[in-house]
Enzyme design. Structure first.
Site, PDB file in Angstrom:
ATOM      1  N   CYS A   7       0.824  -1.208   0.000  1.00 21.86           N
ATOM      2  CA  CYS A   7       0.000   0.000   0.000  1.00 21.86           C
ATOM      3  C   CYS A   7       0.862   1.265   0.000  1.00 21.86           C
ATOM      4  O   CYS A   7       2.051   1.227   0.277  1.00 21.86           O
ATOM      5  CB  CYS A   7      -0.914  -0.029   1.219  1.00 21.86           C
ATOM      6  SG  CYS A   7      -2.350   1.035   1.044  1.00 21.86           S
ATOM      7  N   ASP A 125      -6.819  -3.337  10.785  1.00 24.87           N
ATOM      8  CA  ASP A 125      -5.680  -2.445  10.955  1.00 24.87           C
ATOM      9  C   ASP A 125      -5.579  -1.974  12.407  1.00 24.87           C
ATOM     10  O   ASP A 125      -6.478  -2.196  13.221  1.00 24.87           O
ATOM     11  CB  ASP A 125      -5.860  -1.224  10.026  1.00 24.87           C
ATOM     12  CG  ASP A 125      -4.545  -0.585   9.635  1.00 24.87           C
ATOM     13  OD1 ASP A 125      -3.534  -0.820  10.329  1.00 24.87           O
ATOM     14  OD2 ASP A 125      -4.528   0.161   8.643  1.00 24.87           O
TER      15      ASP A 125
END
Length: 202
Positions: A7, A125
């Protein structure tokens, strides 16, 4: 074989690293100027042109508006990752598959997204996404495993990702800061290669 998402991609050279490593997803932060990794739709559109077609492009967003979602769709990006809340009405308007991101404090909303067909996967996350910090992985033990893929994020790097897999029952791993250069600016080729290789061993 386990899934890998790299990412926070911002430059053409980093796309080449992702291609070389053979990741499954490439994430680009959009419409979130607070992030140092934020890029424009135009930049994202140019990056996906050199992305290996076998790798899925993902727009990473925080509570996007419908207009922003339409720009992402028009750019040809294949999936949208959404942090924060999404209304039922907005969810029904999205035309590309959704990855719903949760942090350790909003797991209570998991069931609502679990029921939505447009949501194809999850990312679990840390409390502050993009912070490079891990969290107590045991909180995921109560999340039922379903047909949608689940990726673990938050402070993962080539050295701790194997331990993370051993402690959870996820399908893959997602990293951004964990594969950055030591300066914190830009991605490191060797770290990306090691991260992907270590995930694929799981």
């Amino acid at each position: 074989m386990s899934l890998v998402k790299i990412c926070g991609i911002t430059e053409e050279q980093e796309v080449e690293y992702v291609n070389e490593a053979g990741a499954d997803f490439m994430g680009m932060v959009m419409f979130f100027p607070k992030s140092k990794r934020n890029i424009t739709v135009e930049k994202a559109s140019s990056l996906i042109k050199i992305l290996n077609p076998e790798i899925t492009s993902v727009a990473v967003t925080v509570e996007p508006t419908l207009d922003q979602i339409r720009e992402i769709e028009a750019a040809g990006i294949q999936m949208i990752q959404i942090h924060g809340d999404v209304s039922e009405e907005l969810l029904q308007e999205i035309r590309i598959p959704v990855i719903k991101a949760f942090n350790v404090h909003d797991l209570s909303s998991y069931e609502r997204y679990h029921q939505a067909d447009i949501v194809k996967g999850y990312i679990f996350d840390a409390q502050t996404p993009g912070s490079g910090k891990t969290f107590n992985w045991s909180v995921l033990s109560d999340i039922p495993h379903d047909e949608k893929f689940a990726l673990l994020a938050g402070g993962l790097n080539p050295d701790n990702v194997a331990e993370a897999f051993a402690a959870t029952h996820v399908d893959g791993a997602d990293t951004s800061s964990g594969v950055e250069n030591d300066t914190g600016i830009g991605k490191d080729r060797e770290k990306i290669l090691r991260f992907v290789a270590n995930v694929k061993k799981q």
